[in-house]
Design a protein around this motif. Structure first.
Motif, short mmCIF file in Angstrom:
data_model
loop_
_atom_site.label_atom_id
_atom_site.label_comp_id
_atom_site.label_asym_id
_atom_site.label_seq_id
_atom_site.Cartn_x
_atom_site.Cartn_y
_atom_site.Cartn_z
N HIS A 35 7.41 -26.90 33.44
CA HIS A 35 7.94 -27.17 32.03
C HIS A 35 8.85 -26.21 31.63
O HIS A 35 8.45 -25.22 31.76
N SER A 68 -1.38 -27.54 25.55
CA SER A 68 0.06 -27.20 25.60
C SER A 68 0.84 -26.73 24.28
O SER A 68 0.68 -27.53 23.15
N THR A 106 4.37 -31.18 26.00
CA THR A 106 4.86 -31.61 27.19
C THR A 106 5.60 -32.85 27.65
O THR A 106 6.03 -33.08 28.60
N ARG A 150 8.64 -32.21 31.48
CA ARG A 150 7.86 -32.11 32.75
C ARG A 150 8.99 -32.35 33.89
O ARG A 150 9.78 -33.52 33.91
#
Length: 115
Positions: free
Chosen positions: A44, A99, A103, A107
């Motif tokens: 990421h 996260s 995300t 990605r």
């Protein structure tokens, strides 16, 4: 909030995810992986993640280094660090993925040899 009330989705090879918190600045997902499954290796650009194992034993590869996580253990993954989680056991594993920021749209798949 629980996996019984969270928004459910299927990913990978019949793995489950439940959104416990779904915001742009923070995401908390409860996930389940059946035996023999693995996530695609990726990274990421912006998101920092923390994986916390609820049940079972997971393998997490982070930038080429293998980590075995047992129940109630966790590990942090920094942005721009290739990683993947694998279930090499004969039982389901369940874990939380936290996260910050989310995300979604962050990605990037990494194509390398399987572990």
């Amino acid at each position: 909030m629980s996996k019984e009330t969270g928004e459910h989705y299927i990913w990978g090879s019949n793995c489950d995810g439940w959104h416990l918190l779904k915001q742009e600045d923070l995401s908390i997902i409860h996930e389940r992986m059946p035996p023999g499954t693995e996530e695609a290796r990726h990274y990421h650009n912006k998101s920092r993640q923390f994986f916390f194992i609820l049940y079972g034993k997971a393998i997490i590869e982070i930038n080429g280094e293998i980590h075995e996580l047992n129940q109630l253990e966790g590990i942090e993954i920094h942005p721009q660090t290739p990683h993947q989680i694998l279930n090499r056991t004969s039982n389901d594993i369940e874990f939380l993925v936290i996260s910050q920021p989310t995300t979604i749209g962050d990605r990037i798949l990494v194509h390398e040899e399987k572990l």
